[in-house]
Structure formats: C-alpha cells, structure tokens
Design a protein around this motif. Structure first.
Motif, PDB file in Angstrom:
ATOM      1  N   PRO A  35      39.777  38.658  41.485  1.00  0.00           N
ATOM      2  CA  PRO A  35      39.707  37.557  40.632  1.00  0.00           C
ATOM      3  C   PRO A  35      38.510  36.350  40.768  1.00  0.00           C
ATOM      4  CG  PRO A  35      41.217  37.326  42.383  1.00  0.00           C
ATOM      5  CD  PRO A  35      40.843  38.716  42.265  1.00  0.00           C
ATOM      6  N   VAL A  36      37.725  36.739  41.747  1.00  0.00           N
ATOM      7  CA  VAL A  36      36.582  36.092  42.106  1.00  0.00           C
ATOM      8  C   VAL A  36      35.226  36.513  41.452  1.00  0.00           C
ATOM      9  CG1 VAL A  36      35.105  34.757  44.069  1.00  0.00           C
ATOM     10  CG2 VAL A  36      37.493  34.874  44.114  1.00  0.00           C
ATOM     11  N   THR A  37      34.977  37.711  41.883  1.00  0.00           N
ATOM     12  CA  THR A  37      33.708  38.493  41.324  1.00  0.00           C
ATOM     13  C   THR A  37      33.832  39.294  40.236  1.00  0.00           C
ATOM     14  OG1 THR A  37      34.405  40.552  42.676  1.00  0.00           O
ATOM     15  CG2 THR A  37      33.341  38.920  43.885  1.00  0.00           C
ATOM     16  N   GLN A  38      35.049  39.417  39.716  1.00  0.00           N
ATOM     17  CA  GLN A  38      35.427  40.300  38.430  1.00  0.00           C
ATOM     18  C   GLN A  38      35.159  41.626  38.437  1.00  0.00           C
ATOM     19  OE1 GLN A  38      37.129  38.970  35.644  1.00  0.00           O
ATOM     20  NE2 GLN A  38      37.767  37.454  37.184  1.00  0.00           N
ATOM     21  N   PHE A  39      34.559  42.166  39.811  1.00  0.00           N
ATOM     22  CA  PHE A  39      34.210  43.521  39.866  1.00  0.00           C
ATOM     23  C   PHE A  39      35.510  44.349  40.076  1.00  0.00           C
ATOM     24  CE2 PHE A  39      29.958  42.080  41.783  1.00  0.00           C
ATOM     25  CZ  PHE A  39      29.487  42.076  40.619  1.00  0.00           C
ATOM     26  N   ALA A  40      35.366  45.586  39.936  1.00  0.00           N
ATOM     27  CA  ALA A  40      36.347  46.663  40.284  1.00  0.00           C
ATOM     28  C   ALA A  40      36.690  46.611  41.607  1.00  0.00           C
ATOM     29  CB  ALA A  40      36.077  48.030  40.093  1.00  0.00           C
ATOM     30  N   PRO A  41      38.203  46.805  41.931  1.00  0.00           N
ATOM     31  CA  PRO A  41      38.400  46.812  43.246  1.00  0.00           C
ATOM     32  C   PRO A  41      37.821  47.924  44.113  1.00  0.00           C
ATOM     33  CG  PRO A  41      40.072  47.741  42.151  1.00  0.00           C
ATOM     34  CD  PRO A  41      39.130  47.255  41.051  1.00  0.00           C
ATOM     35  N   PRO A  42      37.844  47.940  45.565  1.00  0.00           N
ATOM     36  CA  PRO A  42      37.152  48.937  46.318  1.00  0.00           C
ATOM     37  C   PRO A  42      37.714  50.095  46.464  1.00  0.00           C
ATOM     38  CG  PRO A  42      37.925  46.927  47.649  1.00  0.00           C
ATOM     39  CD  PRO A  42      38.063  46.400  46.320  1.00  0.00           C
ATOM     40  N   GLU A  43      39.152  50.350  45.893  1.00  0.00           N
ATOM     41  CA  GLU A  43      39.990  51.298  46.175  1.00  0.00           C
ATOM     42  C   GLU A  43      39.621  52.444  45.045  1.00  0.00           C
ATOM     43  OE1 GLU A  43      42.893  48.329  44.647  1.00  0.00           O
ATOM     44  OE2 GLU A  43      41.181  48.292  46.027  1.00  0.00           O
ATOM     45  N   LEU A  44      38.741  52.073  44.131  1.00  0.00           N
ATOM     46  CA  LEU A  44      38.277  52.624  42.787  1.00  0.00           C
ATOM     47  C   LEU A  44      37.241  53.821  43.588  1.00  0.00           C
ATOM     48  CD1 LEU A  44      38.058  51.034  39.416  1.00  0.00           C
ATOM     49  CD2 LEU A  44      38.845  53.744  39.919  1.00  0.00           C
ATOM     50  N   ARG A  45      36.785  53.296  44.511  1.00  0.00           N
ATOM     51  CA  ARG A  45      35.739  54.152  45.360  1.00  0.00           C
ATOM     52  C   ARG A  45      36.248  55.418  45.863  1.00  0.00           C
ATOM     53  NH1 ARG A  45      33.080  49.110  47.329  1.00  0.00           N
ATOM     54  NH2 ARG A  45      31.571  48.275  45.786  1.00  0.00           N
ATOM     55  N   SER A  46      37.471  55.515  46.266  1.00  0.00           N
ATOM     56  CA  SER A  46      38.073  56.643  46.586  1.00  0.00           C
ATOM     57  C   SER A  46      38.201  57.685  45.489  1.00  0.00           C
ATOM     58  CB  SER A  46      39.150  56.201  47.309  1.00  0.00           C
ATOM     59  OG  SER A  46      40.349  55.713  46.404  1.00  0.00           O
ATOM     60  N   VAL A  47      38.267  57.271  44.465  1.00  0.00           N
ATOM     61  CA  VAL A  47      38.429  58.031  43.103  1.00  0.00           C
ATOM     62  C   VAL A  47      36.976  58.584  42.888  1.00  0.00           C
ATOM     63  CG1 VAL A  47      39.190  58.566  40.816  1.00  0.00           C
ATOM     64  CG2 VAL A  47      40.342  56.717  42.583  1.00  0.00           C
ATOM     65  N   HIS A  48      36.029  57.834  42.605  1.00  0.00           N
ATOM     66  CA  HIS A  48      34.630  58.222  42.438  1.00  0.00           C
ATOM     67  C   HIS A  48      33.659  57.195  43.129  1.00  0.00           C
ATOM     68  CE1 HIS A  48      31.077  58.594  39.597  1.00  0.00           C
ATOM     69  NE2 HIS A  48      31.495  59.576  39.613  1.00  0.00           N
TER      70      HIS A  48
END
Length: 222
Positions: A35-48
């Motif tokens: 909600p602050v940075t509007q970036f994807a959450p870190p858990e997506l890095r566990s996928v790619h």
C-alpha cells in the motif's frame, strides 16, 4: 493445471484474459501491491527471482513476461485460436502489434510516466513536451491502424488485441495517456468490453468496473 500468479492492477491480467478467451482451466493466485510503495509483495520472489507478475507455472515450467507467456499458451494449448497462421496475409500485422504493445508503446508510456513524476507537476522542463510529442506519434499510429480494421490483426479479434489493451486500460491507474480525438481507439475498447471472456477476466483480476472505459462512456459495473 496451469497456475497464474497475478498481481492486482498489473499486466498479468492479460494472461487471465487469454485463458478465459481460450476457455482453459487454470488456478489463479492473487497478490496485493504494497500500500505504500505500490510494488509487488516479496513473496512473489519465491515464485520467480524478479518478484514481478505475471508468472505462469505449468508443472515444472516457470515462465515470466506476459508476451512470452501468451506465446507459450497459444503454441501449446491454443490449437490455432486467437493467433494468425504464418501463411496468412494478416500474419505480419498480428506479429507486429503483438510485440509492439510492450516493446514500443509501453516503453514510451513508461518513459513519459517516470519523467513526469521525476520533474514534478509544475515543472517547465522542455523534456516533457518532447516526450509527449513522441507519445502522441505512437497514439496516432494506433489510431490510424484502427481506422482501417476493427482489430489489430484485421477483421478478427486475436491475442494481439489482448496484448494491446493494457496501455489503454489498467495502465491508467498509473499514467493516463488520454484519448481525446481518438475515436477509433475508443470504439475498439468498446468492442473488446463486450466480450464475455474479457468481462470474466477483469472480474477475476479484481476490477469492479471496466478499467478501459472511464473516458465518458457509461458501462456500469461488471
């Protein structure tokens, strides 16, 4: 079953839409932006490793990049649907617009967006009008194409239209390019909006209303 890792308000909705149009079974895993940075959450890095969306998982295959994923799905599961045969006269148009969406149009929009944010709302930088002029050349190119055919590859809806939609739809959440005096683009968006596959996909992607049609048309909620 295909698994789509989808980040809300992102280009990954293209893949959801493609699978809906092809009526292919898939599992949708949805991620929220910070909600602050509007970036994807870190858990997506566990996928790619890049931690961005979309990501498609097909058994042991893990693939990112919306264009690459779309080509993969069409080649392996499309059975000729939403693509144009290489022997067709329309194939060059299909291929061009399919790749133009991200390689040229989204790049130019991104440059304008980042430059505007960096310069600030009241900036008198001469760079901004120059970049806007370049973006308008792209928009006129698109407008001219749609003056000659209802869809980018010709008379039929294809995956090229799916790829081309995001810059005029959900991208407006970040940077609204404006469609004043672009009646052919608006008419194309309206045609797409009436497709059941599009409507189902936008619902699944998390939109309450059509992300492309807030330029004056009253379409209502999905």
């Amino acid at each position: 079953m295909l698994i789509v890792h989808h980040l809300k308000v992102s280009q990954s909705e293209r893949i959801v839409w493609l699978l809906e149009e092809l009526d292919l079974p898939y599992e949708l895993r949805v991620y929220q932006r910070d909600p602050v940075t509007q970036f994807a959450p870190p858990e997506l890095r566990s996928v790619h490793p890049l931690g961005s969306a979309p990501v498609l998982c097909d058994r042991e295959i893990v693939m990112a990049e919306s264009g690459a994923i779309a080509e993969y799905v069409l080649a392996r599961y499309g059975n000729g649907r939403l693509a144009v045969p290489v022997t067709s006269p329309q194939y060059p148009d299909y291929l061009y617009w399919f790749h133009y969406a991200n390689a040229s149009l989204m790049m130019q929009i991104g440059v304008n967006w980042i430059a505007a944010m960096a310069a600030g709302q009241d900036s008198d930088s001469p760079l901004l009008p120059t970049l806007r002029e370049r973006l308008d050349l792209h928009l006129q190119l698109v407008e001219d194409r749609l003056s000659r055919s209802p869809y980018f590859a010709g008379s039929e809806f294809t995956a090229a239209d799916i790829m081309m939609h995001f810059p005029f739809g959900t991208m407006k959440a970040f940077y609204n390019i404006g469609l004043d005096n672009r009646p052919n683009i608006k008419a194309w968006l309206a045609r797409i909006s009436d497709r059941p596959g599009y409507q189902h996909a936008m619902k699944a992607a998390g939109h309450e209303q059509d992300p492309a049609l807030d330029w004056g048309a009253t379409r209502g909620a999905f």
